[in-house]
Design a protein around this motif. Structure first.
Motif, PDB file in Angstrom:
ATOM      1  N   ALA A   1      16.844  10.356   8.554  1.00  0.00           N
ATOM      2  CA  ALA A   1      18.144  10.235   9.182  1.00  0.00           C
ATOM      3  C   ALA A   1      18.635   8.784   9.171  1.00  0.00           C
ATOM      4  CB  ALA A   1      18.084  10.760  10.614  1.00  0.00           C
ATOM      5  N   ASP A   2      17.766   7.864   8.867  1.00  0.00           N
ATOM      6  CA  ASP A   2      18.159   6.456   8.785  1.00  0.00           C
ATOM      7  C   ASP A   2      18.758   6.109   7.416  1.00  0.00           C
ATOM      8  OD1 ASP A   2      15.880   6.646   7.247  1.00  0.00           O
ATOM      9  OD2 ASP A   2      14.730   5.162   8.364  1.00  0.00           O
ATOM     10  N   SER A   3      19.022   7.127   6.595  1.00  0.00           N
ATOM     11  CA  SER A   3      19.621   6.982   5.264  1.00  0.00           C
ATOM     12  C   SER A   3      18.720   6.228   4.287  1.00  0.00           C
ATOM     13  CB  SER A   3      20.986   6.282   5.347  1.00  0.00           C
ATOM     14  OG  SER A   3      21.866   7.032   6.136  1.00  0.00           O
ATOM     15  N   ARG A   4      17.437   6.301   4.521  1.00  0.00           N
ATOM     16  CA  ARG A   4      16.490   5.633   3.639  1.00  0.00           C
ATOM     17  C   ARG A   4      15.640   6.654   2.901  1.00  0.00           C
ATOM     18  NH1 ARG A   4      13.214   1.147   6.627  1.00  0.00           N
ATOM     19  NH2 ARG A   4      12.804   0.582   4.481  1.00  0.00           N
ATOM     20  N   ILE A   5      15.372   6.375   1.637  1.00  0.00           N
ATOM     21  CA  ILE A   5      14.422   7.144   0.847  1.00  0.00           C
ATOM     22  C   ILE A   5      13.287   6.184   0.525  1.00  0.00           C
ATOM     23  CG2 ILE A   5      14.002   8.320  -1.329  1.00  0.00           C
ATOM     24  CD1 ILE A   5      16.941   9.168  -1.291  1.00  0.00           C
ATOM     25  N   ILE A   6      12.076   6.568   0.901  1.00  0.00           N
ATOM     26  CA  ILE A   6      10.919   5.691   0.716  1.00  0.00           C
ATOM     27  C   ILE A   6       9.905   6.395  -0.179  1.00  0.00           C
ATOM     28  CG2 ILE A   6       9.041   4.458   1.853  1.00  0.00           C
ATOM     29  CD1 ILE A   6      10.801   4.270   4.330  1.00  0.00           C
ATOM     30  N   VAL A   7       9.404   5.645  -1.166  1.00  0.00           N
ATOM     31  CA  VAL A   7       8.354   6.146  -2.044  1.00  0.00           C
ATOM     32  C   VAL A   7       7.036   5.562  -1.558  1.00  0.00           C
ATOM     33  CG1 VAL A   7       7.512   6.224  -4.412  1.00  0.00           C
ATOM     34  CG2 VAL A   7       9.981   6.246  -3.975  1.00  0.00           C
ATOM     35  N   TRP A   8       6.096   6.424  -1.228  1.00  0.00           N
ATOM     36  CA  TRP A   8       4.797   6.022  -0.705  1.00  0.00           C
ATOM     37  C   TRP A   8       3.736   6.246  -1.791  1.00  0.00           C
ATOM     38  CZ3 TRP A   8       5.040   4.434   4.428  1.00  0.00           C
ATOM     39  CH2 TRP A   8       6.184   4.812   5.133  1.00  0.00           C
ATOM     40  N   GLU A   9       2.913   5.235  -2.033  1.00  0.00           N
ATOM     41  CA  GLU A   9       1.828   5.342  -3.014  1.00  0.00           C
ATOM     42  C   GLU A   9       0.503   5.454  -2.261  1.00  0.00           C
ATOM     43  OE1 GLU A   9       2.137   5.351  -6.407  1.00  0.00           O
ATOM     44  OE2 GLU A   9       4.317   5.174  -6.263  1.00  0.00           O
ATOM     45  N   ASP A  10      -0.370   6.328  -2.763  1.00  0.00           N
ATOM     46  CA  ASP A  10      -1.705   6.453  -2.177  1.00  0.00           C
ATOM     47  C   ASP A  10      -2.568   5.303  -2.689  1.00  0.00           C
ATOM     48  OD1 ASP A  10      -4.104   7.147  -1.097  1.00  0.00           O
ATOM     49  OD2 ASP A  10      -4.340   9.034  -2.177  1.00  0.00           O
ATOM     50  N   THR A  11      -2.909   4.390  -1.813  1.00  0.00           N
ATOM     51  CA  THR A  11      -3.713   3.225  -2.188  1.00  0.00           C
ATOM     52  C   THR A  11      -5.140   3.326  -1.673  1.00  0.00           C
ATOM     53  OG1 THR A  11      -2.980   2.032  -0.226  1.00  0.00           O
ATOM     54  CG2 THR A  11      -1.694   1.712  -2.250  1.00  0.00           C
ATOM     55  N   THR A  12      -5.525   4.498  -1.183  1.00  0.00           N
ATOM     56  CA  THR A  12      -6.851   4.667  -0.601  1.00  0.00           C
ATOM     57  C   THR A  12      -7.954   4.289  -1.581  1.00  0.00           C
ATOM     58  OG1 THR A  12      -5.986   6.475   0.739  1.00  0.00           O
ATOM     59  CG2 THR A  12      -8.372   6.302   0.572  1.00  0.00           C
ATOM     60  N   GLN A  13      -7.899   4.798  -2.797  1.00  0.00           N
ATOM     61  CA  GLN A  13      -8.947   4.532  -3.779  1.00  0.00           C
ATOM     62  C   GLN A  13      -9.015   3.043  -4.123  1.00  0.00           C
ATOM     63  OE1 GLN A  13      -8.627   6.769  -7.397  1.00  0.00           O
ATOM     64  NE2 GLN A  13     -10.611   6.105  -8.150  1.00  0.00           N
ATOM     65  N   ALA A  14      -7.879   2.421  -4.326  1.00  0.00           N
ATOM     66  CA  ALA A  14      -7.857   0.986  -4.654  1.00  0.00           C
ATOM     67  C   ALA A  14      -8.426   0.159  -3.506  1.00  0.00           C
ATOM     68  CB  ALA A  14      -6.443   0.536  -4.975  1.00  0.00           C
ATOM     69  N   GLU A  15      -8.094   0.513  -2.276  1.00  0.00           N
ATOM     70  CA  GLU A  15      -8.609  -0.211  -1.116  1.00  0.00           C
ATOM     71  C   GLU A  15     -10.118  -0.045  -0.995  1.00  0.00           C
ATOM     72  OE1 GLU A  15      -6.352   1.185   2.223  1.00  0.00           O
ATOM     73  OE2 GLU A  15      -4.517   0.204   1.552  1.00  0.00           O
ATOM     74  N   GLU A  16     -10.611   1.181  -1.239  1.00  0.00           N
ATOM     75  CA  GLU A  16     -12.047   1.427  -1.170  1.00  0.00           C
ATOM     76  C   GLU A  16     -12.790   0.660  -2.257  1.00  0.00           C
ATOM     77  OE1 GLU A  16     -12.584   5.670  -1.269  1.00  0.00           O
ATOM     78  OE2 GLU A  16     -11.884   5.926   0.797  1.00  0.00           O
ATOM     79  N   GLU A  17     -12.230   0.600  -3.452  1.00  0.00           N
ATOM     80  CA  GLU A  17     -12.852  -0.152  -4.541  1.00  0.00           C
ATOM     81  C   GLU A  17     -12.890  -1.639  -4.236  1.00  0.00           C
ATOM     82  OE1 GLU A  17     -10.767   0.911  -8.123  1.00  0.00           O
ATOM     83  OE2 GLU A  17     -11.610   2.942  -8.130  1.00  0.00           O
ATOM     84  N   ALA A  18     -11.822  -2.161  -3.661  1.00  0.00           N
ATOM     85  CA  ALA A  18     -11.784  -3.578  -3.292  1.00  0.00           C
ATOM     86  C   ALA A  18     -12.817  -3.874  -2.201  1.00  0.00           C
ATOM     87  CB  ALA A  18     -10.392  -3.974  -2.821  1.00  0.00           C
ATOM     88  N   LYS A  19     -12.930  -2.986  -1.241  1.00  0.00           N
ATOM     89  CA  LYS A  19     -13.905  -3.160  -0.168  1.00  0.00           C
ATOM     90  C   LYS A  19     -15.326  -3.123  -0.728  1.00  0.00           C
ATOM     91  CE  LYS A  19     -15.447  -1.145   4.188  1.00  0.00           C
ATOM     92  NZ  LYS A  19     -15.311  -0.037   5.121  1.00  0.00           N
ATOM     93  N   ARG A  20     -15.585  -2.183  -1.623  1.00  0.00           N
ATOM     94  CA  ARG A  20     -16.904  -2.060  -2.242  1.00  0.00           C
ATOM     95  C   ARG A  20     -17.242  -3.320  -3.061  1.00  0.00           C
ATOM     96  NH1 ARG A  20     -16.113   2.112  -5.480  1.00  0.00           N
ATOM     97  NH2 ARG A  20     -15.805   3.429  -3.663  1.00  0.00           N
TER      98      ARG A  20
ATOM     99  N   MET B   1       5.347   8.000   9.995  1.00  0.00           N
ATOM    100  CA  MET B   1       5.978   7.350   8.883  1.00  0.00           C
ATOM    101  C   MET B   1       6.680   6.099   9.414  1.00  0.00           C
ATOM    102  SD  MET B   1       6.863  10.047   6.153  1.00  0.00           S
ATOM    103  CE  MET B   1       5.346   9.917   5.316  1.00  0.00           C
ATOM    104  N   ASP B   2       5.936   5.036   9.416  1.00  0.00           N
ATOM    105  CA  ASP B   2       6.425   3.791   9.990  1.00  0.00           C
ATOM    106  C   ASP B   2       7.568   3.160   9.212  1.00  0.00           C
ATOM    107  OD1 ASP B   2       4.547   3.992  12.011  1.00  0.00           O
ATOM    108  OD2 ASP B   2       3.060   2.802  10.936  1.00  0.00           O
ATOM    109  N   GLY B   3       7.796   3.581   7.981  1.00  0.00           N
ATOM    110  CA  GLY B   3       8.859   2.999   7.176  1.00  0.00           C
ATOM    111  C   GLY B   3      10.249   3.428   7.597  1.00  0.00           C
ATOM    112  N   HIS B   4      10.332   4.501   8.362  1.00  0.00           N
ATOM    113  CA  HIS B   4      11.625   5.005   8.820  1.00  0.00           C
ATOM    114  C   HIS B   4      11.883   4.582  10.259  1.00  0.00           C
ATOM    115  CE1 HIS B   4      12.544   7.515   5.351  1.00  0.00           C
ATOM    116  NE2 HIS B   4      11.275   7.878   5.330  1.00  0.00           N
ATOM    117  N   THR B   5      13.157   4.366  10.570  1.00  0.00           N
ATOM    118  CA  THR B   5      13.534   3.989  11.935  1.00  0.00           C
ATOM    119  C   THR B   5      14.118   5.168  12.703  1.00  0.00           C
ATOM    120  OG1 THR B   5      15.707   3.254  11.152  1.00  0.00           O
ATOM    121  CG2 THR B   5      13.952   1.584  11.303  1.00  0.00           C
ATOM    122  N   ASP B   6      14.244   6.316  12.026  1.00  0.00           N
ATOM    123  CA  ASP B   6      14.779   7.520  12.657  1.00  0.00           C
ATOM    124  C   ASP B   6      13.980   8.710  12.137  1.00  0.00           C
ATOM    125  OD1 ASP B   6      16.401   9.093  14.230  1.00  0.00           O
ATOM    126  OD2 ASP B   6      18.292   8.378  13.373  1.00  0.00           O
ATOM    127  N   LYS B   7      14.414   9.904  12.465  1.00  0.00           N
ATOM    128  CA  LYS B   7      13.695  11.119  12.077  1.00  0.00           C
ATOM    129  C   LYS B   7      13.586  11.249  10.558  1.00  0.00           C
ATOM    130  CE  LYS B   7      15.213  13.625  16.108  1.00  0.00           C
ATOM    131  NZ  LYS B   7      16.053  14.678  16.646  1.00  0.00           N
TER     132      LYS B   7
END
Length: 110
Positions: free
Chosen positions: A25-44, A1-7
């Motif tokens: 532990a870095d006091s951050r809450i991150i919302v992650w969106e699954d973009t796999t389908q959109a990326e595959e459609e763009a590539k196609r 989880m590259d968005g966090h700087t700690d555990k």
């Protein structure tokens, strides 16, 4: 989880499986969106466009429409194809000039 700087301490996933929320532990809450389908459609879509352009390139070459072929080869970033088109165009121009010269010579003979 590259968005966090700690555990990362907590994870939760949405019911549809498209969103993940992480808290760390870095006091951050991150919302992650699954973009796999959109990326595959763009590539196609990009691959389909490339195929169409390559077919258009072949058609223009077959019909000796070198200017249009050159534009497509440049857009596709194909340097060797671009060079070949330039050489074909030069050869075609040379042949045309030779034919014009021969016609001119044949009409000026006595």
């Amino acid at each position: 989880m590259d968005g966090h700087t700690d555990k990362v301490w907590a994870l939760d996933i949405s019911m549809d499986g498209q969103t993940l929320v992480s808290g760390g532990a870095d006091s951050r809450i991150i919302v992650w969106e699954d973009t796999t389908q959109a990326e595959e459609e763009a590539k196609r879509a990009t691959e389909e466009q490339t195929i169409i352009m390559e077919q258009n390139l072949a058609n223009h070459l077959r019909h000796k429409e070198f200017e249009q072929a050159l534009e497509i080869a440049l857009a596709l970033e194909k340097p060797m194809q671009t060079l070949k088109i330039c050489m074909l165009d030069d050869k075609q121009s040379l042949m045309h000039r030779i034919n014009l010269t021969q016609m001119s010579l044949s009409t000026t003979r006595y």
